[in-house]
Design a protein around this motif. Structure first.
Motif, short mmCIF file in Angstrom:
data_model
loop_
_atom_site.label_atom_id
_atom_site.label_comp_id
_atom_site.label_asym_id
_atom_site.label_seq_id
_atom_site.Cartn_x
_atom_site.Cartn_y
_atom_site.Cartn_z
N HIS A 6 -35.50 66.62 67.47
CA HIS A 6 -36.75 66.26 67.17
C HIS A 6 -36.98 67.03 65.73
CE1 HIS A 6 -41.34 65.36 67.81
NE2 HIS A 6 -41.14 65.53 66.57
N THR A 41 -36.09 62.89 62.72
CA THR A 41 -37.02 61.90 63.23
C THR A 41 -38.31 61.68 62.76
OG1 THR A 41 -38.07 63.51 64.64
CG2 THR A 41 -36.31 62.36 65.72
N GLU A 81 -40.10 59.26 64.97
CA GLU A 81 -41.08 59.63 66.03
C GLU A 81 -42.15 58.41 65.84
OE1 GLU A 81 -43.00 63.33 65.29
OE2 GLU A 81 -44.04 63.01 67.28
N GLU A 108 -44.69 59.19 70.23
CA GLU A 108 -45.67 59.97 70.25
C GLU A 108 -47.10 59.45 70.76
OE1 GLU A 108 -47.27 60.92 66.28
OE2 GLU A 108 -47.27 63.01 66.94
N ALA A 136 -42.55 62.55 73.04
CA ALA A 136 -42.54 63.48 72.09
C ALA A 136 -43.48 64.89 72.66
CB ALA A 136 -42.58 63.35 70.59
N ASP A 188 -39.15 70.29 65.99
CA ASP A 188 -40.26 69.56 65.37
C ASP A 188 -40.65 70.07 64.03
OD1 ASP A 188 -42.18 67.70 64.90
OD2 ASP A 188 -43.67 68.22 66.44
#
Ligand SMILES: [Fe+2]
Length: 224
Positions: A6, A41, A81, A108, A136, A188
């Motif tokens: 991610h 993502t 995402e 998400e 996520a 992330d």
């Protein structure tokens, strides 16, 4: 194998990177942290943008980045995402949001998530569209919500930073160590500021569990 599941690293695809230069710095940080596979993502908000526009923007961003990638860069995997919204299950080409060549969707949840509001969509994603849905950063949601969704057959990704803060560390450690449904870990990454500092700390703290989760990710994505 080290897989970052991610990361927001496609130039101009979302607010994670504004230019190829920033993306290249992010990729360089990943390489130096030992990342072998880096999943791009970018955020997709179905309520704000048609899927076709998102896919075109993502494609252009991917081309810009691949043109500039050095030879020793981690292997790039393209995904998204996807923000959960009602009606998502009816969207054509939903599979194009999945990680290349798979039916694995990174989803998400909205902050106002309630099972009542999204039950129909979630059910259809699993049983009509037959997607493998990875939630996520489960570390952002209440334990009761996460427990409920994992019980229903959703899989989970945990963000690295949650292993580094006192308020979230214990819960993330327990989830990672005890739940088979935790199949992925992610930086992330947005911008370059934090880089892989938290990811490497997470790796150290998880020890053997890190390796176990990476094997699950590898299997899930069919990475040789
Ligand atoms: Fe993200």
């Amino acid at each position: 194998m080290n897989i970052d599941f991610h990361a927001h690293i496609l130039p101009g695809a979302d607010h994670g990177s504004s230019s190829p230069e920033t993306s290249l710095r992010q990729v360089g940080l990943a390489r130096r942290a030992g990342i072998d596979v880096l999943a791009a993502t970018p955020h997709f908000y179905p309520n704000l943008e048609p899927l076709s526009e998102f896919l075109e923007r993502r494609k252009q961003a991917e081309i810009r980045l691949r043109e500039a990638l050095p030879e020793n860069a981690p292997k790039l995997l393209i995904g998204a995402e996807t923000h959960l919204c009602r009606g998502l299950e009816h969207m054509d080409s939903l599979e194009q949001l999945c990680f290349g060549g798979t039916k694995v969707l990174l989803l998400e949840m909205p902050h106002d998530f309630s099972i009542r509001a999204y039950e129909q969509t979630l059910d259809a994603l699993l049983y009509e569209r037959k997607l493998t849905v990875v939630l996520a950063h489960i570390d952002r949601y209440p334990t009761s919500v996460v427990d409920f969704l994992l019980e229903l057959g959703f899989l989970a990704q945990i963000n690295a930073e949650s292993f580094c803060h006192m308020r979230s560390r214990k819960r993330s450690m327990v989830w990672a160590q005890e739940l088979q449904s935790v199949v992925a870990l992610g930086s992330d990454l947005h911008g370059c500021e934090i880089g892989y500092r938290d990811f490497l700390k997470m790796k150290e703290r998880l020890g053997e569990t890190y390796t176990t989760i990476m094997s699950r990710t590898q299997e899930l994505l069919g990475i040789e």
